[in-house]
Write a protein that holds these residues in place. Structure first.
Motif, short mmCIF file in Angstrom:
data_model
loop_
_atom_site.label_atom_id
_atom_site.label_comp_id
_atom_site.label_asym_id
_atom_site.label_seq_id
_atom_site.Cartn_x
_atom_site.Cartn_y
_atom_site.Cartn_z
N PRO A 90 7.75 -2.26 2.79
CA PRO A 90 9.01 -1.49 2.83
C PRO A 90 9.09 -0.39 1.77
O PRO A 90 9.80 0.59 1.96
CB PRO A 90 10.08 -2.56 2.61
N ASP A 91 8.38 -0.55 0.64
CA ASP A 91 8.48 0.44 -0.45
C ASP A 91 7.50 1.58 -0.30
O ASP A 91 7.56 2.55 -1.06
CB ASP A 91 8.24 -0.26 -1.80
N ILE A 92 6.58 1.50 0.64
CA ILE A 92 5.54 2.52 0.80
C ILE A 92 6.02 3.58 1.79
O ILE A 92 6.32 3.29 2.95
CB ILE A 92 4.22 1.91 1.30
N LEU A 93 6.09 4.84 1.33
CA LEU A 93 6.51 5.94 2.20
C LEU A 93 5.34 6.58 2.92
O LEU A 93 5.50 7.13 4.01
CB LEU A 93 7.25 7.01 1.38
N GLY A 94 4.17 6.56 2.31
CA GLY A 94 3.02 7.20 2.92
C GLY A 94 1.73 6.77 2.25
O GLY A 94 1.73 6.22 1.14
N ALA A 95 0.61 6.99 2.93
CA ALA A 95 -0.71 6.65 2.39
C ALA A 95 -1.72 7.66 2.93
O ALA A 95 -1.55 8.20 4.03
CB ALA A 95 -1.10 5.23 2.77
N ALA A 96 -2.78 7.91 2.17
CA ALA A 96 -3.80 8.86 2.59
C ALA A 96 -5.11 8.54 1.89
O ALA A 96 -5.12 8.28 0.68
CB ALA A 96 -3.37 10.29 2.27
N PRO A 97 -6.23 8.54 2.62
CA PRO A 97 -7.53 8.32 1.99
C PRO A 97 -8.02 9.61 1.33
O PRO A 97 -7.64 10.72 1.71
CB PRO A 97 -8.42 7.96 3.18
N ASN A 98 -8.87 9.46 0.33
CA ASN A 98 -9.48 10.65 -0.28
C ASN A 98 -10.81 10.28 -0.94
O ASN A 98 -11.13 9.10 -1.12
CB ASN A 98 -8.54 11.32 -1.28
N ILE A 99 -11.54 11.30 -1.29
CA ILE A 99 -12.78 11.16 -2.06
C ILE A 99 -12.66 12.06 -3.27
O ILE A 99 -12.35 13.25 -3.15
CB ILE A 99 -14.02 11.55 -1.21
N LEU A 120 -7.94 14.25 4.28
CA LEU A 120 -7.63 14.40 5.69
C LEU A 120 -6.27 15.10 5.78
O LEU A 120 -5.25 14.52 5.39
CB LEU A 120 -7.55 13.04 6.39
N PRO A 121 -6.23 16.37 6.20
CA PRO A 121 -4.97 17.13 6.19
C PRO A 121 -3.82 16.43 6.88
O PRO A 121 -2.67 16.50 6.44
CB PRO A 121 -5.35 18.44 6.91
N VAL A 122 -4.10 15.71 7.97
CA VAL A 122 -3.03 15.06 8.72
C VAL A 122 -2.38 13.93 7.92
O VAL A 122 -1.20 13.60 8.13
CB VAL A 122 -3.58 14.53 10.07
N TYR A 123 -3.12 13.34 6.98
CA TYR A 123 -2.58 12.26 6.16
C TYR A 123 -2.03 12.77 4.82
O TYR A 123 -1.15 12.15 4.23
CB TYR A 123 -3.66 11.22 5.86
N GLU A 124 -2.59 13.87 4.32
CA GLU A 124 -2.30 14.31 2.95
C GLU A 124 -0.83 14.62 2.73
O GLU A 124 -0.30 14.39 1.63
CB GLU A 124 -3.15 15.55 2.62
N GLN A 227 -4.59 6.64 -1.44
CA GLN A 227 -3.45 7.06 -2.23
C GLN A 227 -2.14 6.62 -1.56
O GLN A 227 -2.02 6.66 -0.33
CB GLN A 227 -3.45 8.58 -2.40
N LEU A 228 -1.16 6.24 -2.40
CA LEU A 228 0.12 5.75 -1.88
C LEU A 228 1.27 6.54 -2.49
O LEU A 228 1.22 6.94 -3.65
CB LEU A 228 0.30 4.26 -2.21
N LYS A 229 2.30 6.71 -1.70
CA LYS A 229 3.56 7.28 -2.18
C LYS A 229 4.66 6.27 -1.94
O LYS A 229 4.80 5.74 -0.84
CB LYS A 229 3.88 8.58 -1.45
N ILE A 230 5.43 5.96 -3.00
CA ILE A 230 6.48 4.94 -2.89
C ILE A 230 7.85 5.58 -2.98
O ILE A 230 7.98 6.74 -3.38
CB ILE A 230 6.32 3.85 -3.97
N ASP A 231 8.88 4.81 -2.60
CA ASP A 231 10.23 5.37 -2.54
C ASP A 231 10.84 5.61 -3.91
O ASP A 231 11.68 6.50 -4.07
CB ASP A 231 11.14 4.47 -1.70
N ASP A 232 10.42 4.86 -4.92
CA ASP A 232 10.95 5.03 -6.27
C ASP A 232 9.77 5.01 -7.24
O ASP A 232 9.17 3.95 -7.48
CB ASP A 232 11.95 3.92 -6.61
N LEU A 233 9.43 6.17 -7.79
CA LEU A 233 8.23 6.25 -8.63
C LEU A 233 8.35 5.45 -9.93
O LEU A 233 7.35 5.19 -10.59
CB LEU A 233 7.90 7.71 -8.93
N PHE A 234 9.57 5.06 -10.32
CA PHE A 234 9.75 4.28 -11.54
C PHE A 234 9.61 2.78 -11.29
O PHE A 234 9.71 1.98 -12.22
CB PHE A 234 11.11 4.58 -12.17
N ARG A 235 9.39 2.39 -10.02
CA ARG A 235 9.20 0.99 -9.69
C ARG A 235 7.74 0.68 -9.37
O ARG A 235 7.44 -0.28 -8.67
CB ARG A 235 10.07 0.60 -8.48
#
Length: 416
Positions: A90-99, A120-124, A227-235
């Motif tokens: 529930p806390d994860i807003l997005g994810a993307a692979p990278n090298i 991957l541009p579609v995920y970034e 890589q992950l993006k969460i809803d509250d970066l302080f958590r």
């Protein structure tokens, strides 16, 4: 009619009364102004530093994710099932692979060491704001197998390249031959430039497609991390623990605080030092209150003696002068509070006005990445400054008040 306590009534009356000694009144006024200026300066400077910290943090996190999942000692394979797994949290807003790898770019004899990021541009767009920072071209121009590349604006200027030019990328992962290890070399076509507003990225980062990065750096179907993006970066700490409990495999999770630990620690240390230095202004004003109250006690010795003969206790006399000193301090603190909040809230209007008045810019756009002075009021800072001003004012009244309580009526009235 409301009946005030004896000590409060006399203390407020002393504060309002016109003193025979004009010098004492002047020092009282200067003490109020000193505390007001100290509180105003402290709130304003802390708000500006909070604004700079938030601005830099947003720029950094616009180019990097909040968290990165990697294998401890090897590449991350089968990232697709892991992607689907973390996206269900529930806390994860997005994810993307990278090298993430290192390499060298060459063009017309110029050589620059750069960080190569395969995406991957579609995920970034799920984890960063790189698409909004593009100045020429777009992330969608990165096509697998076409070996196209996007450079930071400063990196492009230092190499002297433009859209459509071909640069040579040299990867440290070499190929073994009869004459030894030969570095892997590949020509890339420039399809875009980005400007993040951070020297670290604008001068040392290049973006290529994930498939091209896997080919060049011999990753196969693996990636460096997710890589992950969460809803509250302080958590990030709590989310990291939740991921550890949920994921079945052993993985290494690194968050944005760890990646930029020294940078944010340096900003926090600078903020603390500025707090200490500017708090000295309030301390100087508090010492003015000490001198003011000592002279008031000397001036009011006859009044103190009369009050004592009428039955006032030493404790009552002490509270009369504590109240008088606190009124001076509280007026100064309230004026500073209003002034600090007003100044910090309108810094975006005040600074341009001063720049136009003086004819120069504090942060020229061609020199600094941040051309405007940011400001963010954090109410915990405001409460801390107000609390310190109140405590220093209270401490400043204790010595004069105790001195007033020790006045002997007979000695004070001897020469009256």
């Amino acid at each position: 009619m409301l009946k005030l306590p004896f000590e409060l009534f006399v203390g407020l009356r002393y504060t309002r009364a016109k003193r025979r000694n004009g010098f004492i009144s002047f020092i009282s006024f200067s003490s109020i102004i000193g505390i007001a200026l100290g509180v105003t300066a402290l709130i304003t400077v802390l708000s500006i530093m909070n604004g700079f910290q938030e601005e830099l943090r947003d720029r950094i996190l616009g180019m990097t994710a909040h968290m990165t999942i990697t294998e401890q000692h090897e590449h991350l394979s089968d990232w697709q099932p892991l992607y689907e797994q973390v996206k269900q949290q529930p806390d994860i807003l997005g994810a993307a692979p990278n090298i993430m790898e290192q390499g060298m770019l060459t063009y017309n004899g110029k050589v620059k060491g750069v960080a190569i990021r395969g995406i991957l541009p579609v995920y970034e767009n799920e984890v960063g704001d790189i698409a909004q920072k593009m100045r020429y071209g777009s992330l969608e121009a990165l096509k697998p197998g076409q070996f196209s590349i996007i450079l930071g604006k400063e990196l492009a200027l230092s190499l002297g390249v433009s859209i459509g030019d071909k640069v040579t990328l040299i990867a440290p992962q070499g190929s073994v031959s009869a004459v030894g290890i030969i570095p892997r070399i590949k020509r890339f076509t420039i399809v875009g430039f980005f400007e993040a507003g951070m020297h670290e990225y604008d001068s040392g980062l290049a973006l290529i497609h994930l498939k091209d990065a896997q080919t060049l750096f011999k990753y196969g179907d693996s990636v460096s991390g997710l890589q992950l993006k969460i809803d509250d970066l302080f958590r990030v700490g709590e989310v990291k623990q939740e991921l550890a409990n949920h994921l079945q495999q052993t993985l290494y999770v690194r968050d944005w605080r760890q990646q930029h630990l020294n940078f944010f620690k340096a900003i926090e240390m600078e903020k603390r030092m500025m707090f200490i230095v500017l708090a000295l202004i309030i301390m100087v004003a508090a010492f003015n209150i000490v001198s003011t109250m000592v002279m008031v006690v000397t001036d009011k010795q006859a009044d103190i003696a009369v009050l004592r003969t009428l039955g006032a206790t030493p404790n009552s006399i002490q509270w009369i002068f504590i109240i008088q000193g606190l009124v001076i301090g509280l007026f100064g603190a309230l004026l500073g509070l209003v002034g600090g909040i007003s100044l910090a809230s309108n810094i975006d209007v005040i600074v341009p006005f001063i720049e136009n008045l003086l004819g120069f810019k504090f942060f020229p756009p061609d020199v600094y990445y941040i051309s405007q002075v940011p400001s963010k009021i954090i109410w915990s800072d405001v409460y801390s400054v107000s609390g310190i001003a109140f405590i220093l004012t209270l401490l400043a009244t204790l010595y004069p008040a105790r001195k007033a309580a020790k006045v002997q009526p007979a000695e004070a009235l001897r020469y009256e």
